[in-house]
Design a protein around this motif. Sequence first.
Motif, short mmCIF file in Angstrom:
data_model
loop_
_atom_site.label_atom_id
_atom_site.label_comp_id
_atom_site.label_asym_id
_atom_site.label_seq_id
_atom_site.Cartn_x
_atom_site.Cartn_y
_atom_site.Cartn_z
N LEU A 94 6.81 8.39 -5.73
CA LEU A 94 6.75 9.60 -4.90
C LEU A 94 5.53 10.43 -5.23
O LEU A 94 4.88 10.99 -4.33
N ALA A 95 5.18 10.52 -6.52
CA ALA A 95 4.00 11.28 -6.91
C ALA A 95 2.74 10.66 -6.32
O ALA A 95 1.86 11.37 -5.80
N ALA A 96 2.63 9.34 -6.40
CA ALA A 96 1.46 8.67 -5.82
C ALA A 96 1.42 8.84 -4.31
O ALA A 96 0.35 8.96 -3.70
N ARG A 97 2.59 8.85 -3.67
CA ARG A 97 2.66 9.08 -2.22
C ARG A 97 2.12 10.45 -1.86
O ARG A 97 1.42 10.61 -0.84
N LEU A 98 2.43 11.46 -2.65
CA LEU A 98 1.93 12.81 -2.39
C LEU A 98 0.41 12.90 -2.60
O LEU A 98 -0.29 13.60 -1.88
N ILE A 99 -0.09 12.17 -3.59
CA ILE A 99 -1.52 12.22 -3.90
C ILE A 99 -2.34 11.49 -2.84
O ILE A 99 -3.37 12.00 -2.37
N HIS A 151 -1.21 10.18 0.22
CA HIS A 151 -0.72 10.26 1.60
C HIS A 151 -0.21 8.92 2.13
O HIS A 151 0.00 8.78 3.34
N GLN A 152 -0.06 7.94 1.27
CA GLN A 152 0.45 6.63 1.67
C GLN A 152 1.19 6.03 0.47
O GLN A 152 0.91 6.36 -0.68
N TRP A 153 2.13 5.13 0.75
CA TRP A 153 2.72 4.37 -0.33
C TRP A 153 1.64 3.46 -0.93
O TRP A 153 0.75 2.99 -0.22
N ALA A 154 1.72 3.25 -2.21
CA ALA A 154 0.65 2.58 -2.94
C ALA A 154 0.26 1.24 -2.31
O ALA A 154 -0.93 0.91 -2.21
N TYR A 155 1.23 0.47 -1.85
CA TYR A 155 0.93 -0.87 -1.36
C TYR A 155 0.58 -0.91 0.12
O TYR A 155 0.33 -1.98 0.67
N ALA A 171 4.86 -4.92 -7.22
CA ALA A 171 3.47 -5.20 -6.86
C ALA A 171 3.31 -6.66 -6.44
O ALA A 171 2.67 -6.98 -5.43
N ILE A 172 3.91 -7.56 -7.20
CA ILE A 172 3.82 -8.99 -6.88
C ILE A 172 4.55 -9.28 -5.57
O ILE A 172 4.04 -10.02 -4.72
N PHE A 173 5.72 -8.70 -5.39
CA PHE A 173 6.50 -8.98 -4.19
C PHE A 173 5.79 -8.50 -2.92
O PHE A 173 5.75 -9.21 -1.91
N PHE A 174 5.22 -7.33 -2.94
CA PHE A 174 4.60 -6.76 -1.74
C PHE A 174 3.19 -7.28 -1.47
O PHE A 174 2.75 -7.31 -0.32
N LEU A 175 2.48 -7.71 -2.51
CA LEU A 175 1.06 -8.03 -2.32
C LEU A 175 0.72 -9.50 -2.48
O LEU A 175 -0.32 -9.94 -1.99
N ALA A 176 1.53 -10.26 -3.17
CA ALA A 176 1.24 -11.69 -3.32
C ALA A 176 1.52 -12.42 -2.01
O ALA A 176 2.32 -11.98 -1.19
N ARG A 177 0.87 -13.55 -1.81
CA ARG A 177 1.03 -14.31 -0.57
C ARG A 177 2.04 -15.44 -0.66
O ARG A 177 2.92 -15.54 0.18
N PRO A 178 1.96 -16.33 -1.67
CA PRO A 178 2.95 -17.42 -1.72
C PRO A 178 4.36 -16.88 -1.89
O PRO A 178 4.60 -15.97 -2.70
N ALA A 180 -5.91 2.19 -7.68
CA ALA A 180 -5.80 3.55 -8.23
C ALA A 180 -4.41 4.13 -7.99
O ALA A 180 -3.82 4.76 -8.88
N ALA A 181 -3.87 3.94 -6.80
CA ALA A 181 -2.54 4.46 -6.49
C ALA A 181 -1.48 3.76 -7.32
O ALA A 181 -0.58 4.39 -7.86
N ALA A 182 -1.57 2.43 -7.44
CA ALA A 182 -0.59 1.68 -8.22
C ALA A 182 -0.67 2.05 -9.69
O ALA A 182 0.36 2.20 -10.36
N ARG A 183 -1.87 2.22 -10.19
CA ARG A 183 -2.04 2.65 -11.58
C ARG A 183 -1.47 4.05 -11.80
O ARG A 183 -0.87 4.34 -12.83
N SER A 184 -1.62 4.92 -10.82
CA SER A 184 -1.06 6.26 -10.93
C SER A 184 0.46 6.22 -11.01
O SER A 184 1.07 7.00 -11.74
N VAL A 185 1.07 5.32 -10.25
CA VAL A 185 2.53 5.15 -10.33
C VAL A 185 2.95 4.82 -11.77
O VAL A 185 3.88 5.41 -12.32
N LEU A 186 2.24 3.89 -12.37
CA LEU A 186 2.57 3.45 -13.74
C LEU A 186 2.38 4.59 -14.74
O LEU A 186 3.21 4.80 -15.63
#
Length: 320
Positions: free
Chosen positions: A279-284, A286-290, A231-238, A156-162
Amino acid sequence: MGEPTEIRTAGIEHAEAASGAGSVDGAVPSVPTPDGASRAARTRSAALRLRIHEQRRNPSRPRVFFELALIGLSYWIYSLVRNAVPEQEAVAQKHASWIWHFEQHLGIAVEHSINHAVNSVTWLIVGMNYYYATLHFIITIGVLVWLYRSHPGRYAAARSVLFVTTGIALIGFYFFPLAPPRLMDGGGFIDTVKVHQTWGSMASGAGAHVSNQYAAMPSMHIGWSMWCGLAIFFLARPLWVRLLGLLYPLTTLMVIVSTANHFWMDAVCGEICLAVGFLAARLIYHQWAYRLPRTPHEPAPDEPVTVPAQWTAPVGASRR
């Protein structure tokens, strides 16, 4: 001499009633607070605030039909607004001249050289034409699906960023029409889609008649590709997948410049829009999306919503 029994009993009952202990069902009476609200209303509003606060810090699991409807509606609005903007050619050409002169002043006006150099390598420029026309949508949708399935707590937070990023871009399309380099008068740029007759681009050929040719500032090819890459850089594992995530927006930048669809400054403004979205998602939330939990916590149906103990304590106890 002692007090009569009847008088003593009545006094005790009066004191118990005043403290709430004498109520028949044991419920706390609704006593006005200093601000005029009853304790019961205060407790209900506190529970609501806590629930909203928890929802913002720990978003619930997204619902597939709601998300599909939301994305479909949002893209329809995006296309409608983007393509309904009057094509103010004279203004768009003037803005293109401003941007080009500004980049020349900064010493970064290399789009013309890159466009002509890459166009001389047929297989490379044809591949870039198809890249520009297709991956912009395919990879963005793919990352949304991946987040929905594998990171529902962050979706939801990542989608809000987009969505915020795209909404700001629509404002730019409307108020700052801009001719892309390939359409700039006297620029000498090559329209690589037209020259090599590749399909799929809404910027040239038959698609040009149903698409706003001057919605180039900011570049959502860059905004969306950077959103996917982060999103891929912060959340993917390989590690190799994470590196591909970083490579994707860089490759997209080279493609939009080589095909003469955007100036460098279009890309810069696209990144600024994305930063505002984060920044908008951070305000909504209270955390960075990832940094939100990967899997949302869903309370059981009978799980109570707790409130501070002093808000539900008997009135007499709070005054002792």
